[in-house]
Design an enzyme around this catalytic site. Structure first.
Site, PDB file in Angstrom:
ATOM      1  N   GLU A  34      -7.850   0.987   9.263  1.00 61.03           N
ATOM      2  CA  GLU A  34      -7.818  -0.444   8.919  1.00 61.03           C
ATOM      3  C   GLU A  34      -8.098  -1.318  10.139  1.00 61.03           C
ATOM      4  OE1 GLU A  34      -3.771  -0.689   7.415  1.00 61.03           O
ATOM      5  OE2 GLU A  34      -3.304  -2.051   9.051  1.00 61.03           O
ATOM      6  N   ARG A  52       2.719   2.838  -2.331  1.00 57.26           N
ATOM      7  CA  ARG A  52       3.056   2.999  -0.921  1.00 57.26           C
ATOM      8  C   ARG A  52       4.536   2.705  -0.752  1.00 57.26           C
ATOM      9  NH1 ARG A  52       1.510  -0.668   4.340  1.00 57.26           N
ATOM     10  NH2 ARG A  52       3.412  -1.763   3.683  1.00 57.26           N
ATOM     11  N   TRP A  91       2.924  -2.109  17.120  1.00 55.47           N
ATOM     12  CA  TRP A  91       3.559  -2.730  15.929  1.00 55.47           C
ATOM     13  C   TRP A  91       3.015  -2.083  14.679  1.00 55.47           C
ATOM     14  CZ3 TRP A  91       1.199  -5.696  11.924  1.00 55.47           C
ATOM     15  CH2 TRP A  91       2.146  -6.148  10.977  1.00 55.47           C
ATOM     16  N   GLU A 110      -6.379  -0.402  -1.881  1.00 57.69           N
ATOM     17  CA  GLU A 110      -5.080  -1.060  -1.663  1.00 57.69           C
ATOM     18  C   GLU A 110      -5.099  -2.410  -2.361  1.00 57.69           C
ATOM     19  OE1 GLU A 110      -4.137  -1.791   2.414  1.00 57.69           O
ATOM     20  OE2 GLU A 110      -2.079  -2.320   1.983  1.00 57.69           O
ATOM     21  N   ASP A 161       2.886   4.510   5.407  1.00 57.68           N
ATOM     22  CA  ASP A 161       2.156   3.957   6.552  1.00 57.68           C
ATOM     23  C   ASP A 161       3.041   4.040   7.800  1.00 57.68           C
ATOM     24  OD1 ASP A 161       0.219   0.854   6.891  1.00 57.68           O
ATOM     25  OD2 ASP A 161       0.578   2.515   8.286  1.00 57.68           O
ATOM     26  N   HIS A 199       1.990   3.232  10.676  1.00 61.63           N
ATOM     27  CA  HIS A 199       1.550   2.021  11.390  1.00 61.63           C
ATOM     28  C   HIS A 199       1.398   2.222  12.901  1.00 61.63           C
ATOM     29  CE1 HIS A 199       1.135  -2.477  11.296  1.00 61.63           C
ATOM     30  NE2 HIS A 199       0.680  -2.145  10.106  1.00 61.63           N
ATOM     31  N   TYR A 217       8.448  -2.859  10.314  1.00 66.77           N
ATOM     32  CA  TYR A 217       7.187  -3.121   9.625  1.00 66.77           C
ATOM     33  C   TYR A 217       7.303  -2.788   8.132  1.00 66.77           C
ATOM     34  CZ  TYR A 217       2.926  -2.251   7.340  1.00 66.77           C
ATOM     35  OH  TYR A 217       1.973  -2.274   6.388  1.00 66.77           O
ATOM     36  N   ARG A 248      -9.952   4.154   6.078  1.00 61.49           N
ATOM     37  CA  ARG A 248      -9.315   2.921   5.611  1.00 61.49           C
ATOM     38  C   ARG A 248     -10.105   1.667   5.992  1.00 61.49           C
ATOM     39  NH1 ARG A 248      -5.805   0.960   2.914  1.00 61.49           N
ATOM     40  NH2 ARG A 248      -4.131   0.266   4.279  1.00 61.49           N
ATOM     41  N   GLU A 253      -0.540   7.386   6.593  1.00 63.43           N
ATOM     42  CA  GLU A 253      -1.514   6.445   7.169  1.00 63.43           C
ATOM     43  C   GLU A 253      -1.145   6.058   8.599  1.00 63.43           C
ATOM     44  OE1 GLU A 253      -1.698   2.851   4.903  1.00 63.43           O
ATOM     45  OE2 GLU A 253      -2.765   1.764   6.450  1.00 63.43           O
TER      46      GLU A 253
HETATM   47  C1  CS2 Z   1      -0.846  -2.552   6.545  1.00 61.40           C
HETATM   48  C2  CS2 Z   1      -1.040  -4.027   6.625  1.00 61.40           C
HETATM   49  O1  CS2 Z   1      -1.682  -2.762   4.373  1.00 61.40           O
HETATM   50  C3  CS2 Z   1      -1.497  -1.976   5.320  1.00 61.40           C
HETATM   51  O2  CS2 Z   1      -1.794  -0.786   5.334  1.00 61.40           O
HETATM   52  O3  CS2 Z   1      -1.144  -1.816   7.664  1.00 61.40           O
HETATM   53  O4  CS2 Z   1       0.122  -4.616   6.148  1.00 61.40           O
HETATM   54  C4  CS2 Z   1      -1.317  -4.581   7.998  1.00 61.40           C
HETATM   55  O5  CS2 Z   1      -0.165  -4.454   8.786  1.00 61.40           O
HETATM   56  C5  CS2 Z   1      -1.713  -6.037   7.864  1.00 61.40           C
HETATM   57  O6  CS2 Z   1      -2.822  -6.105   7.014  1.00 61.40           O
HETATM   58  C6  CS2 Z   1      -2.055  -6.645   9.202  1.00 61.40           C
HETATM   59  O7  CS2 Z   1      -2.510  -7.966   9.001  1.00 61.40           O
HETATM   60 MG    MG Z   2      -1.766   0.133   7.185  1.00 63.45          MG
END
Ligand code: CS2
Ligand code: MG
Length: 402
Positions: free
Chosen positions: A262, A147, A402, A339, A210, A212, A159, A283, A236
């Protein structure tokens, strides 16, 4: 066999984790991961105040009935706190069942569908050059899938980028730290980043990114289109997924594979995405998705729609969830990728695991259950400290995803 107790253990070996231990009258116990980054105590309270008394005396083998009892019996359904609490109990019950039957957990889920599980990890950098360098370094560690996240020119802190060894988004503080964002600066830069990375690493390495949750659907469509020639494994969280039909706009414009989920905690968060084939990877992770019991059903639904799994597995979920995802992934046919960011030594000192990782792949042995142990004495030396995930603001101060 009867459940005799449920312990909730909150510790912070490198970062905060919430662990559930379910004990039985036969001495067999099970472990579950109840970690919800930034809301750990809410899940601990849900377990201690509302679930424990419902479980005492139950047969731990009755995973299907207990799951429905905790899900439907709550009346107030779904949500990350509820589903993480239920997920931790469910993982612990499956751990008990497979330990009592003296088989690795995956044997109760369908047996081995593969002999190893491909993983991806994170590469990052403050700028393009540093990020390309880190991608090369991660490739040399043997990872087949990487990633890629980078600092964005003109933005102070974004991020996925940290100056520390491994990226931990939560900050131990009394309130969230603030990061800043500009979609225009991000969209201008990311295609240049992937052009440089793909040129450096060649065609064989799977590259992931990502976004995000930060883009509008049409911005995500633009990014997906502009990244097509770099053949990403997935883009992602291209857009916030509360409204699943937003993904129709992205899908209409780009062949870049899409991954999301996620932050999902039930099948209802992804049902439309699946039946309309709007995504390529789901995810959801076992702990936040309500446990093994629902995740097997979600994986089955995904399999009818050519969707593979890509369980969330950052270092802010414990090795117990990692093990649960690996047993789940070992058994299902439509496994995609796992991951894996690795864990700091303090975490490994508390959570010892039987899964192995080498050259970009996980392997599981014949250890019964999840194959994870938790050192309660050691854990107590790492007390919990409140921590928050950051919040994000645009350059004009507008609160953003975020
Ligand atoms: C992220 C994470 O791993 C990922 O794909 O989106 O870093 C996520 O921001 C954190 O797990 C949040 O606690
Ligand atoms: Mg993520």
């Amino acid at each position: 066999m009867k459940i005799t107790g449920l312990k909730v253990m909150v510790c912070s070996p490198g970062r905060n984790f919430v662990t559930v231990k379910i004990e039985t009258d036969k001495g067999v116990f099970g472990l579950g991961d109840a970690t919800l980054n930034g809301r750990e105590k809410a899940v601990a309270a849900y377990l201690e105040s509302h679930l424990t008394s419902c479980l005492i005396g139950r047969d731990p083998f009755d995973t299907e009935d207990i799951w429905n009892y905790l899900y439907k019996g709550a009346y107030w359904r779904r949500g990350p706190v509820t589903m993480t609490a239920i997920g931790a109990v469910d993982i612990a019950l499956w751990d008990i069942k497979s330990k009592a039957l003296e088989v690795p957990l995956y044997q109760l889920l369908g047996g081995k569908s593969r002999n190893r599980l491909m993983a991806y990890t994170h590469a990052q950098g403050q700028d393009l050059a540093e990020t390309v360098e880190d991608v090369v370094a991660v490739k040399e560690q043997g990872f087949r899938a990487i990633r890629v996240q980078s600092g964005i020119p003109g933005l102070k802190k974004v991020y996925g980028v940290s100056d520390k060894e491994s990226y931990e988004p939560a900050v131990k503080s009394s309130r969230p730290v603030e990061e800043n964002w500009s979609t225009a600066k991000y969209l201008e830069f990311i295609p240049k980043l992937f052009s440089a990375v793909r040129k450096e690493v060649g065609a064989d390495i799977h590259l992931l990114h990502d976004a995000h949750h930060r883009l509008s659907p049409i911005e995500a469509a633009r990014l997906g289109k502009e990244l097509e020639s770099y053949h990403l494994y997935w883009l992602e969280d291209a857009t916030a997924a509360e409204l699943q039909d937003r993904f129709r706009i992205i899908r209409q414009h780009t062949t870049t594979p899409l991954a999301v989920g996620e932050v999902f905690n039930s099948v209802y968060d992804c049902h439309q995405l699946m039946i309309e084939h709007l995504i390529d990877y789901i995810r959801m992770t076992v702990a936040h998705g309500g446990g093994i019991t629902p995740m097997m059903k979600i994986a089955n639904l995904a399999s009818f729609h050519n969707i593979k799994t890509g369980c969330h597995g950052p270092s802010d979920l414990s090795p117990i969830n990692m093990a649960a995802c690996l047993h789940f992934g070992m058994a299902i046919n439509n496994y995609g990728i796992q991951e894996y960011m690795g864990y700091p030594q303090e975490t490994a000192d508390v959570f010892s695991t039987s899964y192995k990782f080498a050259d970009g792949y996980f392997t599981l042995d014949e250890s019964p259950g999840l194959g994870v142990n938790y050192d309660e004495k050691k854990a107590k030396t790492f007390p919990y400290e409140k921590a928050y995930l950051p919040i994000n603001r645009l350059e004009d101060g507008t609160l953003w995803d975020w």
